[in-house]
Scaffold this active site. Structure first.
Site, short mmCIF file in Angstrom:
data_model
loop_
_atom_site.label_atom_id
_atom_site.label_comp_id
_atom_site.label_asym_id
_atom_site.label_seq_id
_atom_site.Cartn_x
_atom_site.Cartn_y
_atom_site.Cartn_z
N ASP A 27 1.00 -1.09 -0.15
CA ASP A 27 0.07 0.11 0.06
C ASP A 27 0.77 1.39 -0.11
OD1 ASP A 27 -2.05 1.70 0.18
OD2 ASP A 27 -2.75 1.20 2.06
N ARG A 31 0.58 7.59 -2.79
CA ARG A 31 1.01 8.63 -1.96
C ARG A 31 2.26 9.02 -2.23
NH1 ARG A 31 -1.37 5.97 3.24
NH2 ARG A 31 -1.91 4.19 1.57
N TRP A 32 3.08 8.08 -2.37
CA TRP A 32 4.40 8.06 -2.39
C TRP A 32 4.84 8.85 -3.76
CZ3 TRP A 32 7.76 6.37 -6.17
CH2 TRP A 32 9.22 6.54 -5.99
N THR A 73 -10.49 -7.03 -5.61
CA THR A 73 -11.79 -6.71 -6.26
C THR A 73 -12.40 -5.48 -6.33
OG1 THR A 73 -13.01 -7.78 -4.32
CG2 THR A 73 -12.96 -9.33 -6.06
N GLU A 74 -12.10 -4.66 -5.23
CA GLU A 74 -12.45 -3.39 -5.17
C GLU A 74 -11.74 -2.31 -6.10
OE1 GLU A 74 -11.95 -5.23 -2.41
OE2 GLU A 74 -13.95 -5.58 -1.65
N ASN A 75 -10.38 -2.67 -6.06
CA ASN A 75 -9.62 -2.02 -7.12
C ASN A 75 -10.10 -1.60 -8.56
OD1 ASN A 75 -6.41 -3.17 -5.84
ND2 ASN A 75 -7.62 -1.35 -5.12
N ARG A 78 -11.30 2.03 -9.22
CA ARG A 78 -10.35 3.11 -9.42
C ARG A 78 -10.51 3.75 -10.73
NH1 ARG A 78 -4.63 2.39 -6.51
NH2 ARG A 78 -5.81 1.78 -4.55
N ARG A 195 1.49 -4.85 6.23
CA ARG A 195 1.17 -3.83 5.47
C ARG A 195 1.71 -2.53 5.49
NH1 ARG A 195 -5.17 -2.70 4.49
NH2 ARG A 195 -4.74 -0.79 3.05
N GLU A 214 0.54 -13.14 12.80
CA GLU A 214 0.97 -11.86 13.25
C GLU A 214 1.02 -10.76 12.38
OE1 GLU A 214 2.21 -11.58 16.34
OE2 GLU A 214 1.87 -13.64 16.78
C1 FPP Z 1 -1.48 0.17 -3.40
O1 FPP Z 1 -1.16 1.50 -3.53
C2 FPP Z 1 -1.15 -0.87 -4.69
C3 FPP Z 1 -1.99 -1.35 -5.56
C4 FPP Z 1 -3.30 -1.09 -5.48
C5 FPP Z 1 -1.45 -1.99 -6.61
C6 FPP Z 1 -0.06 -2.97 -6.36
C7 FPP Z 1 0.63 -2.97 -7.76
C8 FPP Z 1 1.94 -2.73 -7.94
C9 FPP Z 1 2.89 -2.91 -6.82
C10 FPP Z 1 2.06 -3.16 -9.25
C11 FPP Z 1 2.05 -4.68 -10.09
C12 FPP Z 1 2.32 -5.41 -9.18
C13 FPP Z 1 2.90 -6.64 -9.73
C14 FPP Z 1 2.83 -7.68 -8.81
C15 FPP Z 1 3.70 -6.67 -10.89
P1 FPP Z 1 -2.25 2.58 -3.70
O2 FPP Z 1 -2.48 2.82 -5.36
O3 FPP Z 1 -3.45 2.20 -2.91
O4 FPP Z 1 -1.53 3.62 -3.03
P2 FPP Z 1 -2.47 4.79 -2.26
O5 FPP Z 1 -3.06 4.02 -0.93
O6 FPP Z 1 -1.12 5.87 -1.58
O7 FPP Z 1 -3.36 5.51 -3.09
#
Ligand code: FPP
Length: 259
Positions: A27, A31-32, A73-75, A78, A195, A214
């Site tokens: 996660d 934001r990063w 599933t929620e993603n 976006r 997390r 844990e």
């Molecule tokens: C959460 O950050 C990250 C994700 C929803 C996607 C994770 C995907 C990757 C690391 C890239 C593809 C993965 C693989 C395995 C090739 P966020 O977007 O929710 O960050 P935020 O909470 O700061 O908005």
């Protein structure tokens, strides 16, 4: 953090008490990126670097299973541009990493509704899963279009159908048979769940499987989570006492008896 401290974290890990299975909620990519005035996709791209770093870090010390929550599933809710960019990144990464997976003897696995992914992603994923299926060093499982409540609901439906057809009795609906109907039936439950990004939630990830897991939370955003951070989390896990509902005295007695 300097490389020196990463070596000391690694050296402090008791390799005989490693978690067999680590699950990670990646996660904080968005934001990063935003903190640096960049677009969210830049964060996801750098998130892939962290995926590589942590996969190598786990394999290097002998962790057998690593499960990454890559897309829930929620993603799907976006913005379409972000979903498309994530799918493209996933597609490119799967294709790019096959050599590394083979070289490092890592098996790629997936849980979730793979059929929801774009056809090209699904095809690439299934091909790499097949090509790496005999690898034994570590299983890297990507949770894609994954939701734990959905997984549990499907397990309940399958068991109900079998019961109705007279294939199983009520007694055969138990913890073991439920576990056997989850997407993770061939994977041990995670001992450690991490997390990143300062959020303290499980977000519909491995709810059943994490009953005794844990939990480790860190303020680091996912693109900042490197090998040192991984080893720090494992060390933190090793300093905890896992009691599974028992007392400290019972646990100490068990340790004395097995030594
Ligand atoms: C959460 O950050 C990250 C994700 C929803 C996607 C994770 C995907 C990757 C690391 C890239 C593809 C993965 C693989 C395995 C090739 P966020 O977007 O929710 O960050 P935020 O909470 O700061 O908005």
């Amino acid at each position: 953090m300097s490389t020196g401290s990463s070596i000391s974290y690694k050296e402090k890990i008791d390799l005989s008490r490693l978690p067999q299975h680590i699950a990670i909620i990646m996660d904080g990519n968005g934001r990063w990126a935003k903190a640096q005035g960049k677009h969210r996709i830049f964060g996801h791209k750098n998130g892939v670097k962290a995926v590589r770093e942590v996969s190598e870090g786990c394999a290097e010390i002998g962790v057998k299973h690593l499960t990454l929550y890559a897309f829930s599933t929620e993603n799907w809710n976006r913005p379409k541009t972000e979903v498309n960019a994530l799918m493209e990144l996933l597609f490119l990464t799967i294709g790019r990493e096959i050599k590394t997976l083979q070289k490092n003897n890592i098996r790629l696995n997936a849980i979730g509704h793979i059929e929801d992914l774009p056809a090209a992603n699904k095809k690439a994923l299934l091909e790499v899963m097949k090509a790496t299926s005999k690898n034994t060093r570590m299983t890297l499982t990507l949770a894609l279009s994954y939701g734990s409540r959905e997984e549990l609901t499907e397990a309940a439906i399958k068991l109900a159908v079998d019961y109705k057809a007279g294939k199983i009795s009520l007694k055969e609906i138990n913890e073991q048979s439920i576990s056997n109907h989850l997407y993770t039936k061939d994977i041990p439950d995670p001992e450690l769940m991490i997390r990143t990004s300062g959020e303290h939630r499980i977000s519909n990830f491995l709810l059943w499987q994490a009953a005794y897991t844990e939990l480790y939370f860190t303020e680091k955003f996912w693109p900042e989570f490197d090998r040192q951070e991984l080893y720090k989390a494992i060390l933190d896990y090793q300093q905890r006492e896992r009691r599974f509902g028992k007392t400290s005295e019972q646990i100490n007695q068990q340790i004395t008896n097995t030594n």
